[in-house]
Scaffold this motif. Sequence first.
Motif, short mmCIF file in Angstrom:
data_model
loop_
_atom_site.label_atom_id
_atom_site.label_comp_id
_atom_site.label_asym_id
_atom_site.label_seq_id
_atom_site.Cartn_x
_atom_site.Cartn_y
_atom_site.Cartn_z
N ASP A 95 -5.02 3.28 -10.77
CA ASP A 95 -4.55 4.66 -10.76
C ASP A 95 -3.07 4.77 -11.12
O ASP A 95 -2.61 5.83 -11.52
CB ASP A 95 -4.76 5.30 -9.39
CG ASP A 95 -6.22 5.49 -9.04
OD1 ASP A 95 -7.06 5.54 -9.96
OD2 ASP A 95 -6.53 5.55 -7.83
N VAL A 96 -2.33 3.66 -10.94
CA VAL A 96 -0.88 3.73 -11.14
C VAL A 96 -0.33 2.71 -12.13
O VAL A 96 0.72 2.93 -12.72
CB VAL A 96 -0.12 3.60 -9.81
CG1 VAL A 96 -0.45 4.78 -8.89
CG2 VAL A 96 -0.39 2.28 -9.11
N PHE A 97 -1.02 1.58 -12.33
CA PHE A 97 -0.51 0.54 -13.23
C PHE A 97 -1.19 0.65 -14.58
O PHE A 97 -2.40 0.53 -14.69
CB PHE A 97 -0.73 -0.85 -12.63
CG PHE A 97 -0.18 -1.96 -13.49
CD1 PHE A 97 1.19 -2.11 -13.67
CD2 PHE A 97 -1.03 -2.84 -14.15
CE1 PHE A 97 1.71 -3.12 -14.47
CE2 PHE A 97 -0.52 -3.85 -14.94
CZ PHE A 97 0.85 -3.99 -15.10
N ARG A 113 1.26 -8.77 -9.13
CA ARG A 113 1.58 -8.11 -7.86
C ARG A 113 1.15 -6.64 -7.88
O ARG A 113 0.71 -6.11 -6.86
CB ARG A 113 3.08 -8.17 -7.58
CG ARG A 113 3.61 -9.56 -7.34
CD ARG A 113 3.72 -9.84 -5.84
NE ARG A 113 4.48 -11.04 -5.62
CZ ARG A 113 5.72 -11.07 -5.15
NH1 ARG A 113 6.34 -9.96 -4.84
NH2 ARG A 113 6.33 -12.22 -4.99
N LEU A 114 1.32 -6.00 -9.02
CA LEU A 114 1.01 -4.58 -9.12
C LEU A 114 -0.49 -4.29 -9.20
O LEU A 114 -0.90 -3.15 -9.08
CB LEU A 114 1.71 -3.97 -10.33
CG LEU A 114 3.22 -3.77 -10.15
CD1 LEU A 114 3.91 -3.56 -11.49
CD2 LEU A 114 3.49 -2.60 -9.23
N THR A 115 -1.29 -5.34 -9.39
CA THR A 115 -2.73 -5.13 -9.52
C THR A 115 -3.54 -5.75 -8.38
O THR A 115 -4.77 -5.80 -8.46
CB THR A 115 -3.24 -5.70 -10.85
OG1 THR A 115 -2.92 -7.09 -10.94
CG2 THR A 115 -2.65 -4.95 -12.03
N GLN A 116 -2.90 -6.17 -7.32
CA GLN A 116 -3.62 -6.86 -6.24
C GLN A 116 -4.38 -5.91 -5.31
O GLN A 116 -5.33 -6.34 -4.67
CB GLN A 116 -2.66 -7.74 -5.44
CG GLN A 116 -2.23 -8.96 -6.22
CD GLN A 116 -1.27 -9.84 -5.46
OE1 GLN A 116 -0.40 -9.35 -4.75
NE2 GLN A 116 -1.42 -11.14 -5.60
N GLN A 174 0.83 -1.20 0.00
CA GLN A 174 0.00 0.00 0.00
C GLN A 174 0.87 1.25 0.00
O GLN A 174 0.55 2.24 -0.66
CB GLN A 174 -0.95 0.00 1.21
CG GLN A 174 -1.97 1.10 1.18
CD GLN A 174 -2.98 0.93 0.06
OE1 GLN A 174 -3.62 -0.10 -0.06
NE2 GLN A 174 -3.12 1.95 -0.78
N ALA A 175 1.98 1.21 0.73
CA ALA A 175 2.88 2.36 0.79
C ALA A 175 3.46 2.69 -0.59
O ALA A 175 3.56 3.86 -0.96
CB ALA A 175 4.01 2.11 1.79
N LEU A 176 3.83 1.67 -1.34
CA LEU A 176 4.37 1.91 -2.68
C LEU A 176 3.29 2.48 -3.60
O LEU A 176 3.54 3.45 -4.32
CB LEU A 176 4.92 0.60 -3.26
CG LEU A 176 5.51 0.67 -4.66
CD1 LEU A 176 6.66 1.66 -4.75
CD2 LEU A 176 5.98 -0.72 -5.09
N GLN A 177 2.11 1.91 -3.55
CA GLN A 177 1.01 2.44 -4.36
C GLN A 177 0.70 3.88 -3.98
O GLN A 177 0.52 4.73 -4.85
CB GLN A 177 -0.23 1.55 -4.22
CG GLN A 177 -1.39 2.01 -5.07
CD GLN A 177 -2.52 1.00 -5.07
OE1 GLN A 177 -2.32 -0.16 -5.41
NE2 GLN A 177 -3.70 1.44 -4.68
N ASP A 178 0.63 4.16 -2.68
CA ASP A 178 0.34 5.52 -2.22
C ASP A 178 1.40 6.50 -2.70
O ASP A 178 1.10 7.63 -3.07
CB ASP A 178 0.24 5.56 -0.69
CG ASP A 178 -0.98 4.84 -0.16
OD1 ASP A 178 -1.90 4.51 -0.94
OD2 ASP A 178 -1.02 4.59 1.07
N ARG A 179 2.67 6.07 -2.69
CA ARG A 179 3.76 6.94 -3.13
C ARG A 179 3.65 7.25 -4.63
O ARG A 179 3.87 8.38 -5.04
CB ARG A 179 5.11 6.29 -2.80
CG ARG A 179 6.29 7.17 -3.14
CD ARG A 179 6.35 8.38 -2.23
NE ARG A 179 7.52 9.18 -2.56
CZ ARG A 179 7.53 10.50 -2.61
NH1 ARG A 179 6.45 11.20 -2.29
NH2 ARG A 179 8.62 11.15 -2.92
#
Length: 159
Positions: A39-41, A30-33, A3-8
Amino acid sequence: MSQALQDRLVELGSTVATAESLTGGALAVRLTQLPGSSDVFLGGVVAYATEVKESVLGVPEQVVREHGVISGECAVAMASGVRDLLSATYGLSTTGVAGPEPQEGQPPGTVWIAVAGPEGVETRLLELEGDRTDVQSATCDEALSLLGGILRMEGSVLG
């Protein structure tokens, strides 16, 4: 993806795309779980065959001929290629030998990952232990860790 990586990534207004060989799409999974990953992938390319690396991702034939597909040079070209192809802020690539047999004279567990971003490309050579699943999983962990480290550096530069 944590979550921290996605939030960043959201905080920076950044996007990511993947170019995968030995991980066969596992990095994209992993990037879509997490909810909100759209919003990012942006997407990914599973370029298992050398021809796909060249024709879709734009890996130069000369890179393959001189360095092979299990090389930092190939990982750089894959990450840069998918970044350009999908207009992402960051391109992540994975290439290497999951095993059980050696490839291009490289033993199983030899992996190159790369992250291409606005400030350039960073690569990392991994020498991993375990079976195919272990190598693929550890490769995804390391690729996300490398991206996270770059995002933290970007934050400190911006801060």
